[in-house]
Structures are given as structure tokens and as C-alpha cells.
Design a protein around this motif. Structure first.
Motif, short mmCIF file in Angstrom:
data_model
loop_
_atom_site.label_atom_id
_atom_site.label_comp_id
_atom_site.label_asym_id
_atom_site.label_seq_id
_atom_site.Cartn_x
_atom_site.Cartn_y
_atom_site.Cartn_z
N LYS A 116 0.83 -1.19 0.00
CA LYS A 116 0.00 0.00 0.00
C LYS A 116 0.87 1.25 0.00
N LEU A 117 0.41 2.29 -0.68
CA LEU A 117 1.06 3.59 -0.61
C LEU A 117 0.36 4.41 0.46
N GLN B 93 -3.87 -9.67 2.62
CA GLN B 93 -4.54 -8.73 3.51
C GLN B 93 -3.58 -7.65 4.02
N VAL B 94 -2.38 -8.06 4.37
CA VAL B 94 -1.40 -7.13 4.94
C VAL B 94 -1.01 -6.05 3.92
N GLU B 95 -0.89 -6.45 2.65
CA GLU B 95 -0.49 -5.50 1.60
C GLU B 95 -1.49 -4.36 1.43
N LYS B 96 -2.74 -4.57 1.84
CA LYS B 96 -3.77 -3.55 1.68
C LYS B 96 -3.68 -2.47 2.77
N VAL B 97 -2.93 -2.74 3.84
CA VAL B 97 -2.94 -1.86 5.01
C VAL B 97 -1.58 -1.21 5.26
N PHE B 98 -0.49 -1.96 5.09
CA PHE B 98 0.82 -1.51 5.53
C PHE B 98 1.66 -0.93 4.39
N ASP B 99 2.51 0.04 4.75
CA ASP B 99 3.38 0.67 3.76
C ASP B 99 4.55 -0.23 3.37
N ARG B 100 5.11 -0.92 4.36
CA ARG B 100 6.23 -1.83 4.08
C ARG B 100 6.00 -3.14 4.81
N ILE B 101 6.56 -4.21 4.24
CA ILE B 101 6.43 -5.55 4.83
C ILE B 101 7.80 -6.20 4.89
N ILE B 102 8.12 -6.75 6.05
CA ILE B 102 9.36 -7.49 6.25
C ILE B 102 8.98 -8.91 6.66
N VAL B 103 9.57 -9.90 6.01
CA VAL B 103 9.28 -11.30 6.32
C VAL B 103 10.53 -11.93 6.90
N VAL B 104 10.40 -12.52 8.09
CA VAL B 104 11.52 -13.18 8.76
C VAL B 104 11.45 -14.67 8.47
#
Length: 439
Positions: free
Chosen positions: A3-4, A47-58
């Protein structure tokens, strides 16, 4: 894609996916196990991509397939599995200065609106940390969330809970949201004074409470926050997603005679005024146009069924197949990489593979296209308004012209021109003989 943000406060999601899931009894990473045909990590990312600006996967070591799957998001590796807090700490260099939310890959049923509510709750004045909690009918081994005047004061694990605390049904889901600077500080302060010598992220709550920070619990449904640690829990998650998919389809005008027996894929597209009989399975990449009727015990994947066609019962439609408008595909008919024209009828016991069938053609019972010669696949092309008699064998590559007729029981190895009648069978011979029956 992520998301932007329109906000000056950046939101960052950290997804913990380093676990192998030993209770799954599987060689594949837990996050790659599918729900409705989609790996659970992708279900969560959607779902997460619709809300957050950045995503980090561990991730853990040697998870190259999973690393490729979560691209283009930032990936960090937890080389040694020392607990959830240790896993989150591996992503600390990428937290930035906004709001950080830590989620678990094995909680794939969380919805966009719940994640947005979580962020909104954190942005409220004098709210330092927010966790997602659920009211459980049977709390089992979940940690209990203890509140006082609407604020969380502690989380008690089942083994440490008193009898009174065990009766509390508000349970921790493992999802935590806080400002990046606090998150970084608390992660570094967590200790591993426990039986497993691991660093648990939930200890952040006690650190925040000790500093007199405001900690709140945001409620969401148990089915949405349920975790997946075993094959039986995976099956339960599948049932939840299937209920969501069926409801969405019915809300869009699809008729399901027995909804609980229809199984859909995450990407199944069904238009309105479709009728689905009991016991139907949709694999990936299926499109069903308006007015179609699909009868019982049919299996479809990788195909498009156009308007007002009738499929089944007991039909199998395989990938790269298109069934035209008003076409009929009946019982025990299998189609693979085949285009059926409008109004085609293939009603009984037939196999059509690597085929093109023209408009208003009739495929007789027991007809097969021999498309495989042992090393390569070959095409069968059948024209418009062709009548193919029962038990015909069409040996590809072969073309059958428009308005031609193939006699029942024929083996066709050569092209048939338009308007021709083709007989590809031995002549019947009747011989007179006396047959003596012996007792």
C-alpha cells in the motif's frame, strides 16, 4: 504490491515465518501449506499489503522457495531459532520510525479491516501498545489476557495461571503493534529465563506495563485469529476460508443447493445466476460465466465455462479448456486443453484432449481423441455441425471438416473433408454356423 501511505506515520508489518512447524509432520515450511489452493503466507500477505506501507518477512535458513514466494518484500534470515522476540529482532534494522506490527505467518485468516482497526487503535492518543485478542470458547493453551479498567496489565500463560485466571476466555493471538522506537527498545530487553531458553515476544507486554505504558487489547473473532500448528488446525482453517468464499459467491448471486459440499479455490470467479449442485470441486484458475449450471460430482480447474453451458454430473474439466455458450458436457466426460464451440454436446463417457471443436457439433458416447503418441501431444480439430458417432477414435493429428459425419465405432487416422461421411472400421461379416450347447 504494498500500500502507498497517505499518512505521515509509516506503517511496517513484520511477519514471522521462520518456523518449520514440526507438529505439521511435513518437510515443507509451515507457511507454505495451502489453504484454498494458496500458501498460507500469501493468504496473509494479500490482507497485509492492503494496510501496511512496508512488509518485512523473517525466514529461517534454507527457505529459498519461501523467500522467492514473498518477493518483492524485504526478507531477513533468523539463522538460529531462539524464539519469536529473537526473530522479530532480526528485522529491527528495517523498522524505521513509524508504527510496527508483528504478525505470525501461521495466523493467515486475519482480515484487512481488523488490521486497519489495529493501526487506528494504536494511533489514538496515549496508546502505546495494542495487541489482538480473542474470546475463546475453549482457551486451551492460549495465554490469558488480564485487564483492569480497559487496560492490559499482564498476560498469563496457561501453566502459570491460577484457577480464576484459567476461567478467563480473553486470549492472546500473538499480534502486537507499537511505535518502532519502543519496539526496538523492548525487543532488546527481553530475557530468556524459561525452560526453552527462548526469547518470547509476548514479554514485551510486561515490559511496557512496568514502564506504565498504556496497553490495550483489540478484540477480533476466534475464527479470524486462530493459529495453525497442525494438520487438523490447517483443515479447520480451510473450512473457515471455504465458508467465506461460499458466502461471497452467494452474496454475488450464485445459487448453491448444498453450500457445504462445494469447495472453491482462492481465485475462483463465478458470475451471477450460476447454479451449483452438491459435491463440486473448483481448482485454481476457474471462471464460470452467468447462467451456467454445474451438476454434482464435477471437478473443474484451469478453465472457463461460458454463458448457459451445462456441466456434469461427473464431469472433469482440466486446465486450458474453454467450454462455449450453451454447450453440454455430460457424465464421465473429461476435457483437457480443449476448446468447445457454442452449442457443442459431449454428453457421455468421452475424452477430448488437445482439441478444438466447432459450433453445434455432437460428440457421441465413448469418443476419444488419441492426442499422445508416447512422446508428444498432437491436436485434433473438429469443425462446425459435425456428428461424431459413438465409440469413435480420432487419432491426432487429424482434422474433421464441417458438417461431416463419423460413423460409430470408427478409427479415424486421416483428415475428413467438409460434408463427408467417414467409415473407419472393418466390414461386418455374418457366417452361418450351428452352435451346439452342451450341458
Amino acid at each position: 504490491m504494498h500500500k502507498l501511505s497517505n499518512s505521515t506515520t509509516e506503517t511496517v508489518a513484520v511477519i514471522l515465518a521462520a518456523g518449520m512447524g514440526t507438529r505439521m509432520k511435513s518437510s515443507k515450511p509451515k507457511a507454505m501449506h495451502p489453504i484454498a489452493g494458496l500458501p498460507m503466507i500469501r493468504l496473509l500477505l494479500n490482507q497485509v499489503e492492503k494496510v501496511f506501507d512496508r512488509i518485512i518477512v523473517v525466514l529461517g535458513p534454507h527457505m529459498e522457495t519461501l523467500a522467492d514466494f514473498v518477493k518483492p518484500h524485504q526478507v531477513v534470515i533468523q539463522k538460529h531459532r531462539l524464539g519469536t522476540a529473537h526473530a522479530a529482532l532480526q528485522a529491527e534494522a528495517y523498522f524505521g520510525k513509524g508504527i510496527v506490527t508483528v504478525l505470525n505467518a501461521d495466523n493467515p485468516l486475519i482480515r484487512e479491516n481488523t488490521l486497519q482497526r489495529l493501526i487506528d487503535e494504536k494511533k489514538k492518543p496515549k496508546t502505546d501498545l495494542v495487541l489482538l485478542a480473542m474470546e475463546c470458547n475453549d482457551p486451551k493453551a492460549y495465554g490469558r489476557v488480564i485487564e483492569n479498567n480497559g487496560h492490559v496489565i499482564k498476560i498469563v500463560e496457561t501453566l502459570d495461571a491460577s484457577d480464576a485466571e484459567k476461567k478467563i476466555k480473553l486470549c492472546n493471538s500473538g499480534v502486537i503493534c507499537a511505535d518502532a522506537l519502543y519496539f526496538s527498545k523492548w525487543l532488546k530487553e527481553i530475557e530468556n529465563h524459561n525452560a526453552k531458553k527462548e526469547y518470547y515476544i509476548i514479554d514485551i507486554v510486561s515490559l511496557a506495563v512496568k514502564e506504565h505504558k498504556v496497553v490495550k487489547a483489540l478484540r477480533a473473532s476466534e475464527t479470524e485469529l486462530t493459529g495453525i500448528n497442525s494438520q487438523s488446525e490447517l483443515a479447520f482453517a480451510e473450512s473457515i476460508i471455504q465458508k467465506r468464499l461460499r458466502k461471497q459467491a452467494m452474496d454475488n448471486g450464485v445459487t448453491m443447493i448444498s453450500p457445504e459440499t462445494v469447495f472453491m479455490s482462492y481465485d475462483t470467479k463465478i458470475e451471477n445466476d450460476v447454479i451449483l449442485h452438491p459435491n463440486i470441486v473448483f481448482g485454481k484458475n476457474v471462471v464460470i460465466r452467468s447462467g451456467v449450471e454445474i451438476k454434482s460430482f464435477s471437478h473443474l480447474e484451469g478453465c472457463e465455462i461460458k454463458q448457459n453451458a451445462i456441466i456434469g454430473p461427473y464431469a472433469r474439466i482440466r486446465p486450458d479448456t474453454v467450454v462455449g455458450q450453451d454447450a453440454h458436457v455430460g457424465n464421465f466426460v473429461e476435457l483437457k486443453a480443449t476448446a468447445l464451440g457454442d452449442g457443442v454436446k459431449a454428453n457421455h463417457l468421452s475424452y477430448l484432449g488437445d482439441s478444438i471443436v466447432g459450433k453445434k457439433t455432437n460428440i457421441g458416447a465413448g469418443t476419444i481423441t488419441c492426442n499422445y503418441d508416447g512422446s508428444r501431444k498432437h491436436k485434433t480439430v473438429i469443425g462446425d455441425e459435425v456428428f461424431v458417432g459413438s465409440d469413435a477414435i480420432l487419432v491426432a493429428p487429424v482434422e474433421i471438416g464441417n458438417k461431416s459425419l463419423i460413423a460409430a465405432g470408427s478409427v479415424i487416422t486421416d483428415d475428413v473433408p467438409d460434408n463427408a461421411k467417414a467409415f473407419g472400421r472393418a466390414r461386418q461379416v455374418n457366417k452361418n454356423s450351428k452352435v451346439t450347447l452342451k450341458n
